[in-house]
Motif scaffolding. Structure first.
Motif, mmCIF file in Angstrom:
data_model
loop_
_atom_site.group_PDB
_atom_site.id
_atom_site.type_symbol
_atom_site.label_atom_id
_atom_site.label_comp_id
_atom_site.label_asym_id
_atom_site.label_seq_id
_atom_site.Cartn_x
_atom_site.Cartn_y
_atom_site.Cartn_z
ATOM 1 N N TYR A 218 40.671 -38.672 -2.631
ATOM 2 C CA TYR A 218 40.327 -37.267 -2.835
ATOM 3 C C TYR A 218 40.927 -36.487 -1.677
ATOM 4 N N ARG A 219 41.501 -35.336 -1.990
ATOM 5 C CA ARG A 219 42.028 -34.449 -0.954
ATOM 6 C C ARG A 219 41.725 -33.006 -1.324
ATOM 7 N N ASN A 220 41.453 -32.173 -0.329
ATOM 8 C CA ASN A 220 41.411 -30.724 -0.527
ATOM 9 C C ASN A 220 42.270 -30.070 0.550
ATOM 10 N N GLU B 128 41.457 -16.837 -0.368
ATOM 11 C CA GLU B 128 42.601 -17.745 -0.201
ATOM 12 C C GLU B 128 42.417 -19.007 -1.040
ATOM 13 N N GLY B 129 43.520 -19.503 -1.576
ATOM 14 C CA GLY B 129 43.439 -20.650 -2.460
ATOM 15 C C GLY B 129 43.204 -21.962 -1.738
ATOM 16 N N MET B 130 42.428 -22.838 -2.382
ATOM 17 C CA MET B 130 42.275 -24.218 -1.931
ATOM 18 C C MET B 130 42.338 -25.124 -3.153
ATOM 19 N N VAL B 131 43.153 -26.168 -3.061
ATOM 20 C CA VAL B 131 43.293 -27.126 -4.144
ATOM 21 C C VAL B 131 42.474 -28.369 -3.827
ATOM 22 N N HIS B 132 41.843 -28.931 -4.868
ATOM 23 C CA HIS B 132 41.060 -30.164 -4.767
ATOM 24 C C HIS B 132 41.644 -31.155 -5.772
ATOM 25 N N GLY B 133 41.889 -32.384 -5.346
ATOM 26 C CA GLY B 133 42.491 -33.345 -6.252
ATOM 27 C C GLY B 133 41.980 -34.752 -6.050
#
Length: 436
Positions: free
Chosen positions: A83-85, A67-72
């Motif tokens: 920062y968020r994931n 499953e996808g997880m985005v980090h920014g």
């Protein structure tokens, strides 16, 4: 970490341990401390995505299907504001996209190849919902649209197993599909990426195909007797305009860039895998070492000639987005995915030289994204006048950092780094999305 499964004497790579291990929490952190100086003119978000399974069986898990997880991270005025994931799960999504994150207009999308549709994300990276581009996307999209810097159109080649056809799509800056044509093929190839020139789009028809009976951890399989070819099609063209060029037997996940030659030939630099999905790496793409090569396509006689650009094993090629489809001098790749020393590589393709940043054997480096000085391309700006940004993982401390390098002085090391409150697992692709 290599793991020996009890059911086999074969040593195989695990994609659930060390830098690949998933994280379990969604984290939000503000005003992160910076070592060095973040470029003050950068106003936007660096976002990157990858697989992060919520649960997985090591015997059957394949890296491509978590499953996808985005980090920014959010940059402004020389600060790292947050920062968020976030997982990319959304109501109505058959699979949380895990392969790329892009901005189109004021919107942000998590995307993946084949059928799962894009998932729109908020500015803060929370999933909003499934997107069909305002009802104009009928079927699959891609993980790798190519943006023409002259028009802003996003060109893509998509596939949807078990269909034997691919589609060539163009999406406008308003995030609506304006061109969709079907190109029939003999079987169902995995078409992970494409490349464009000022006048052409390329269709990679290579010997990895969908095989429902393949068994193992992936529905894709290497077909050693299948021909490899690249289709050359005019931008916004029709299926009967495709001209096929016979290519060396190999697989290409990612081209670096392509451009037209005055005599009608097309140059495309690609990361070439001798083979992929051949069961040498049952939980990943393959055990072969990919190298950087230049293919010159001649539509007049249907041929492809090849020249080696770099024999070092590498992946995740990127260029300055302002030269997509135009003759490029520089390309950026990352080494270290398959066991060798981690490095960010800068290839000068005119001089035939390579510069590297090699932080040490304990590091694992993600894709390096080029961002022009100022945050977006400017007229007259040197092609390598900008920054490279990436996530770096220190195996010795199990900590991850956001790193910024000066592209014109790569070997000098980071101009800035931000230690993150959450480990960032090894993942796939991302982009710098300027604040609108």
């Amino acid at each position: 970490m290599d793991t020996v499964h009890e059911s086999s004497t074969t040593t195989v790579r695990s994609y659930l341990d060390d830098e690949f291990a998933p994280v379990t929490e969604e984290v939000t952190a503000f005003d992160l401390p910076v070592t060095g100086s973040l470029p003050a003119e950068l106003d936007g978000r660096y976002v990157r995505i990858g697989p992060n399974p919520k649960s997985a069986d090591p015997a059957t898990y394949h890296w491509f299907f978590g499953e996808g997880m985005v980090h920014g991270v959010r940059l402004r005025d020389g600060r790292c504001e947050w920062y968020r994931n976030r997982w990319t799960s959304a109501p109505g999504a058959p699979f949380p996209p895990n392969t790329n994150v892009i901005g189109i207009g004021a919107s942000t999308f998590a995307i993946v190849e084949s059928f799962p549709p894009p998932v729109e994300l908020s500015f803060e990276l929370d999933p909003i919902g499934v997107s069909t581009f305002d009802g104009t996307l009928d079927g699959a999209y891609t993980a790798h649209p190519k943006v023409d810097p002259a028009t802003g159109l996003l060109h893509a080649v998509t596939y949807q197993p078990p269909s034997a056809a691919v589609h060539y799509l163009a999406v406008g800056p308003d995030a609506r599909v304006l061109h969709d044509v079907e190109i029939p093929l003999a079987d169902s190839p995995m078409v992970h990426d494409t490349a464009i020139t000022e006048s052409k789009v390329l269709v990679f028809d290579l010997p990895v195909t969908f095989d429902a009976a393949a068994g193992g951890t992936s529905p894709f399989a290497w077909q050693p007797d299948r021909a490899a070819r690249v289709g050359v099609l005019p931008l916004l063209g029709a299926p009967d305009q495709v001209v096929w060029c016979e290519a060396p037997s190999s697989y290409v996940f990612h081209p670096l860039n392509a451009f037209d030659l005055p005599d009608g030939r097309v140059v495309v630099d690609v990361v070439k895998w001798p083979k992929a999905f051949d069961h040498s790496d049952p939980h990943g793409p393959g055990a072969a070492a990919p190298t950087l090569v230049r293919w010159t396509l001649d539509p007049a006689n249907g041929s492809v000639s090849e020249a080696l650009l770099s024999d070092r094993a590498q992946e995740f090629p990127r260029v300055n987005e302002g030269v997509v489809g135009r003759r490029h001098r520089y390309g950026y790749t990352v080494a270290g995915m398959i066991g060798q020393t981690a490095a960010v590589l800068k290839h000068d393709l005119e001089a035939g030289s390579t510069e590297a940043w090699e932080p040490g054997s304990q590091w694992f480096l993600s894709e390096a994204v080029f961002v022009p000085t100022g945050g977006s391309p400017s007229p007259g700006q040197a092609e390598d006048d900008g920054w490279l940004m990436l996530y770096a993982h220190d195996r010795s401390t199990a900590r991850s950092s956001y790193v910024v390098l000066a592209a014109q002085d790569l070997a000098a090391g980071p101009v800035a780094s931000v230690e993150l409150p959450q480990r960032v697992p090894a993942g796939f692709h991302g982009n710098w999305i300027p604040a609108g």
